[in-house]
Design an enzyme around this catalytic site. Structure first.
Site, PDB file in Angstrom:
ATOM      1  CE  LYS A 252     -49.964 -15.905  29.740  1.00 60.44           C
ATOM      2  NZ  LYS A 252     -49.764 -17.298  30.179  1.00 60.44           N
TER       3      LYS A 252
ATOM      4  CE  LYS B  53     -54.931 -19.255  36.300  1.00 61.78           C
ATOM      5  NZ  LYS B  53     -53.575 -19.337  35.691  1.00 61.78           N
TER       6      LYS B  53
END
Length: 307
Positions: free
Chosen positions: A183, A251
């Site tokens: 991811k 993030k």
């Protein structure tokens, strides 16, 4: 260690828990409810649970209680610290309440190292943990067309396949943490595509081109991408409603870039594009736009061009 619950997964039998009912989580949980699964949910803001309750979900007041009455518990929260809190809290967390053989499925984009830690903690209790973050945005979540990247024991991923099929297409990536690593790599590519699309649209505007005609002209060529299909029209329409928040891209990309910056290992790749992308998304946050969708990256490029 216990195997997953021996019965195959099916609506009416398998009890599902869900923690994290934001834009993505709520859409994913809704699809499972529509498929006939009974779902127990927890929400820090109970009022946000009302739409899912109207579809038949049961609301409880802690992750522990979700786990107590679930065979499989999904988490879709914001940050690695949130995952740690809802999973590992010794009094109120999922692992404290999960019965042996139970499965945690973390769909949050989180830390590969933490995914491995949770995998080992679950194993020690006779449970299972799969890290399976997703890609496809709010539209993919709503339509059940998410790309799902799974890390952990393959036999458990296979056992979960009836649930994954409701949500999208799962790819087994390898041992615990591999789903999260996939991811992060995905987000590096998405960030680069968003930047290229933003700059292309700003350039087209400065050149006097019709923005929609520009997109129609290039979408079937080498410049075309899923990012263009998902976000090109929204950028033109100034629709910056979040499917994924811009602050989360800081993030997500940071989990790749920051590892590079802190490591002395020559095998770690240098990622200048990802570092730039992280800085630009951080600029959105600094401008007060962190809660806008990732497609609002175009506003940073426009600001740099005096608009």
């Amino acid at each position: 260690m216990e195997t997953p619950y021996p019965e195959s997964i099916s609506p009416g039998k398998t009890r599902i828990g869900w923690i994290g009912i934001g834009v993505m989580g709520a859409a994913m949980a809704s699809r499972l409810l529509s498929a006939g699964y009974f779902i127990t949910i927890y929400a820090r803001s109970p009022s946000k649970a009302l739409p899912l309750q109207s579809e038949g979900a049961q609301l409880v007041d802690s992750p522990y209680k979700v786990a107590k009455c679930s065979d499989v518990v999904f988490t879709m929260v914001g940050h690695p610290s949130d995952v740690r809190s809802v999973v590992l809290d010794t009094n109120h967390g999922i692992l404290a309440g999960l019965n042996p053989g139970g499965v945690i499925v973390d769909s949050t984009t989180s830390s590969p190292a933490q995914a491995r830690e949770i995998f080992q903690a679950a194993k020690a209790k006779g449970c299972h943990s799969i890290d399976s973050p997703v890609s496809g945005g709010d539209i993919g979540a709503r339509d059940g067309k998410l790309a799902i990247f799974a890390g952990g024991d393959q036999v458990v991923v296979n056992w979960l396949s009836p649930l994954y099929e409701v949500l999208g297409k799962v790819t087994y990536m390898g041992q615990a943490g591999c789903g999260q690593s996939c991811k992060i790599a995905n987000q590096i590519v998405v960030g680069a595509n968003l930047l290229g699309l933003s700059e292309g649209l700003v350039f087209a505007d400065k050149a006097g081109l019709d923005a929609r005609k520009f997109l129609d002209a290039v979408r079937t060529g080498a410049a075309g991408s899923m990012v263009m299909e998902l976000f090109g029209g929204r950028m033109i329409d100034r629709d910056f409603k979040a499917g994924g928040f811009a602050e989360y891209m800081v993030k997500d990309m940071g989990m790749g870039v920051d590892v590079v910056e802190e490591s002395e290992d020559e095998r770690v790749p240098v990622l200048p594009g990802a570092a730039l992308g992280k800085q630009l998304f951080a600029g959105m946050v600094a401008n007060g736009d962190g809660n806008l969708g990732t497609q609002a990256l175009i506003t940073v490029i426009e600001r740099l061009n005096g608009k």
